[in-house]
Design an enzyme around this catalytic site. Sequence first.
Site, PDB file in Angstrom:
ATOM      1  N   GLU A 231      -6.797   3.340   9.456  1.00 49.39           N
ATOM      2  CA  GLU A 231      -5.564   4.068   9.111  1.00 49.39           C
ATOM      3  C   GLU A 231      -5.019   3.418   7.848  1.00 49.39           C
ATOM      4  OE1 GLU A 231      -4.003   6.605  10.787  1.00 49.39           O
ATOM      5  OE2 GLU A 231      -5.371   6.741  12.476  1.00 49.39           O
ATOM      6  N   MET A 232      -5.185   4.105   6.718  1.00 51.38           N
ATOM      7  CA  MET A 232      -4.804   3.467   5.452  1.00 51.38           C
ATOM      8  C   MET A 232      -3.735   4.297   4.735  1.00 51.38           C
ATOM      9  SD  MET A 232      -8.619   2.077   4.613  1.00 51.38           S
ATOM     10  CE  MET A 232      -9.423   3.655   4.714  1.00 51.38           C
TER      11      MET A 232
ATOM     12  N   CYS B  22       3.705   4.443   5.174  1.00 46.28           N
ATOM     13  CA  CYS B  22       2.414   4.950   4.684  1.00 46.28           C
ATOM     14  C   CYS B  22       2.463   6.436   4.368  1.00 46.28           C
ATOM     15  CB  CYS B  22       1.326   4.663   5.710  1.00 46.28           C
ATOM     16  SG  CYS B  22       1.687   5.382   7.309  1.00 46.28           S
TER      17      CYS B  22
ATOM     18  N   GLU C 227      -0.710   3.553  -4.834  1.00 42.33           N
ATOM     19  CA  GLU C 227       0.349   3.813  -3.849  1.00 42.33           C
ATOM     20  C   GLU C 227       1.564   2.945  -4.164  1.00 42.33           C
ATOM     21  OE1 GLU C 227      -0.632   2.225   0.001  1.00 42.33           O
ATOM     22  OE2 GLU C 227       0.730   3.566   1.024  1.00 42.33           O
TER      23      GLU C 227
END
Length: 458
Positions: free
Chosen positions: A212-213, A246, A335
């Site tokens: 899960e990035m 995220c 990001e």
Amino acid sequence: MDNQEILRKIDIQRQYLEKNPMLNYKNRIQALKKLYKNIKLLTPEINAALKQDLNKGSVEAYMVEIGMVLSEISYMIKHCKQFSSPQRVHTPLAQFPSTSYRLPCPYGIVLIISPWNYPFMLAIEPLVDAICAGNSVIVKPSEISPNVSNIIERLISMTFDEGHVTTVQGGVEECSFLLDQDLDYIFYTGSTRVGEIVMKKAAEHFTPVTLEMGGKSPCIVDETANIPLTARRIVFGKFLNCGQTCVAPDYIYCDEKVKDQLIKELERQIILQYTVDPINNDNYPRMVNQKQYNAMSSFINKDNLIFGGRCDEAMLKIEPTILRATFDDPVMKEEIFGPILPIVTFKTLDEAVANVNKLTKPLALYIFSSKKENQDKIVNRVPFGGGCINDTIVHIATSEMGFGGLKQSGIGAYHGKVGFETFTHYKSILDKKTWLDLPMRYQPFNKIKAFLIKMFLR
Ligand code: NAD
């Protein structure tokens, strides 16, 4: 924690699994109920730890950490029996006489590696799914949010037998050592950079992974969007947890025709939701550490600043900030993970689709539009993990849909049934009856057998 202690914990879990290879669903439910009760009991301490590590206020903490976990536990308690039961499937006529079923089996020892930004929820929510699926679990919480990691360790030790669930505290060294062991499943949440390390290490033992990035999740606003509501919902999603989310909208990509109106409304909403002085607003979280503070504040300069931009290094706080940007600017290269909201504009939606598709596949995408055709164009033509039409973030707050990314933003998913399936290996079993043994498949073949084989397999 030293390596001998980690090996001891793994050994205890192996012994536990030998005694309980398929933990009965009633025991799984019992464990989930105990976890629920103890989270309730420790809520004041969990809140205090979240305040210390991230300055998270208790309402936000309940909404995005504790409440989400409790709701996932309630869902899993309700569905555990159904999910854990063998699933009868159709058997082809050629296999007559037999029955077929998929048997949900736990993997064994699951390693959960979690990050610091939602330090409680991102460690405990996968734990809930893994327990529901009958696994033993080692939780490795983040060393960057130490107060929450301590309370997680306490919660786990007062709730579970060590052979069932245990904690390993530590950072890169402990995590690398854990990854070197031949465990049965790895569930990792964190950066793409470390995700790559995890996947390479897992490959050495052929251990299945869920990763899960993150990534740059776009928020596309077309000329038909309801701008005041759009601004309200973007400000909610972007500045929650000070942008350290995220699935936060990473940047706004809007039709140039609505840019000015959108900026005006965003400014209004920032003040409404966070006051004119967010730095001194006690309900506005801070950057987790100096490194993140430096990275975020370095994006702001007098040429790109539209709104906000004030920082307080002593408090590690940066106010909600809007920047003008193009895809060539440094802020658009990786990001963001902080309260910096760049705005890029497009002339046509086709141009927007083409440009978003030049970047890596995002974890989330948000489209604000009142035109169905435009919503469909984005949802169908841009690959992304999951997202919302006319909202941000809230697609993750449900146990009815899986949550995960694709390629650089993630592999696999969890939450609810999808989460149960993630932590389950389904054995496909064909139970052949012995009262009849059709000779068709056995040598020597002849014309009738060849005819029958062709008749069944077509
Ligand atoms: P990180 O990758 O630095 O750390 C995550 C975990 O990996 C920590 O427990 C850490 O101890 C461990 N780790 C770090 N370096 C390691 C190494 N070299 N070898 C082995 N283990 C190592 O991530 P972070 O900074 O804690 O979290 C921020 C990132 O996580 C962002 O990119 C964000 O998008 C992502 N994220 C994703 C989700 C999601 O659900 N998809 C949720 C939250 C955060």
